[in-house]
Motif scaffolding. Sequence first.
Motif, short mmCIF file in Angstrom:
data_model
loop_
_atom_site.label_atom_id
_atom_site.label_comp_id
_atom_site.label_asym_id
_atom_site.label_seq_id
_atom_site.Cartn_x
_atom_site.Cartn_y
_atom_site.Cartn_z
N ARG A 1 -63.82 -69.99 -27.37
CA ARG A 1 -64.18 -71.39 -27.67
C ARG A 1 -65.68 -71.56 -27.83
NH1 ARG A 1 -59.75 -72.66 -24.09
NH2 ARG A 1 -61.17 -72.78 -22.29
N LEU A 2 -66.44 -70.87 -26.97
CA LEU A 2 -67.90 -70.93 -27.11
C LEU A 2 -68.33 -70.31 -28.44
CD1 LEU A 2 -70.71 -71.53 -26.00
CD2 LEU A 2 -70.62 -69.31 -24.81
N ARG B 1 -69.74 -64.92 -21.80
CA ARG B 1 -70.39 -66.13 -22.33
C ARG B 1 -71.90 -66.06 -22.21
NH1 ARG B 1 -67.60 -70.65 -19.01
NH2 ARG B 1 -67.40 -68.88 -17.57
N GLU C 1 -60.85 -64.89 -18.81
CA GLU C 1 -62.16 -65.31 -19.31
C GLU C 1 -62.18 -65.50 -20.82
OE1 GLU C 1 -64.54 -62.51 -16.05
OE2 GLU C 1 -64.12 -61.79 -18.08
N PRO D 1 -60.33 -67.11 -23.22
CA PRO D 1 -60.27 -68.40 -23.93
C PRO D 1 -61.61 -69.13 -23.96
CG PRO D 1 -58.33 -68.14 -22.55
CD PRO D 1 -59.26 -67.03 -22.19
N GLU D 2 -62.35 -69.10 -22.85
CA GLU D 2 -63.64 -69.77 -22.83
C GLU D 2 -64.66 -69.06 -23.73
OE1 GLU D 2 -65.02 -70.36 -18.88
OE2 GLU D 2 -63.35 -71.70 -18.32
#
Length: 378
Positions: free
Chosen positions: A148-149, A106, A142, A144-145
């Motif tokens: 989504r970002l 991310r 890690e 899925p986040e």
Amino acid sequence: MGTPTPHAHAVVHLDAVAHNTALFAAATDAAVLAVVKADGFGHGAVRVAGAALAAGATWLGVTTCAEALQLRAGGITAPILSWLHGPLEDFSAALLAGVDLSVSAREQLRAVAACAARLGVTAEVHLKADTGLHRNGARPEEWPELVRLARDLAAVGLVRVRGIWSHLVSTAGDTTRAQVRLFDEAVEVARGAGLRPPLRHLANSAATLGAPRTHYELVRPGIGIYGVEPDPRHDFGLRAAMTLRAQVILTKRVPAGSGVSYEHDYVTDRETTLALVPLGYADGLPRAAARHAEVSIAGRRHPVAGRIAMDQFVVDVGDATPRTGDEVVVFGPGAEGEPTVADWARWAGTLPHEILTGIGPRVPRRHVATLTEELSLA
């Protein structure tokens, strides 16, 4: 950069690069990304890229933004993916040059998006999933986040997710099947978040030729582009793209019992002729290969005598009579009995990749399109 030696050169056979690329393209319905990182595995990235693109590749892959920008400076306009960066990098030049960026975390994605916002552009990104190699890529917990970002940043026009990808541990057995399963799961998670990237890519050279299940929309051959068979159990018909040549610069006749090179690891067992070759470990010849290594002079193989030094090594040619200026083939395609890069890798206990990328800047590259052109330069 080293000053080029006048006594050695590497011939890069662009027709072999083209042949190998065409072979990969014929093996799949997917698009082909030719990996030209590390200056085209030591062959010259811009020239290799041009040959690969002319023969069926439509993408290029590099490790760093600097490598991608070198291709752009060389006039290459094809899509390029760069895949190893930190979150503190300035991505401005790469984004302005239209380079696709791989993202594994991310913080990386936020950094790319922030740079895109400053420039007023949309960053093309490929999200990388860690499916078991445990190097780069987002772990399953890690992932899925990250997706989504990416979805949220895509919604405001800062990024466009062009691909989802991963890298294989090997191409055989349960490990590969597990990686394919994890990769497919990662893609489904991304789709569940609303992402619909047009490209999925997983296959390396060996998988492109031997594991169709891994092809998806894009394949990424690397070492095979340069003519090294990626699976030693199979001969796929690849052609070696580099021949390393040097000249004999001195010969001497020595008696039996003569120690040769440092520490006298090699002692002659008869009266013999020694030939001096001006290449060494500073040029990429591995010291670890010396006990087993051979080179070809006048079509015959002769052993390397003693330790390979920084700038030179010695060859025991027995009763042969080479002269100063005679050609030494360190490695080549092997068609005339000369050692291959795979031979040198075996002698050194390493990979052909390391030998090719280790050939140093003192060794000038001569890029030739055909054998006829090579002979005209000889």
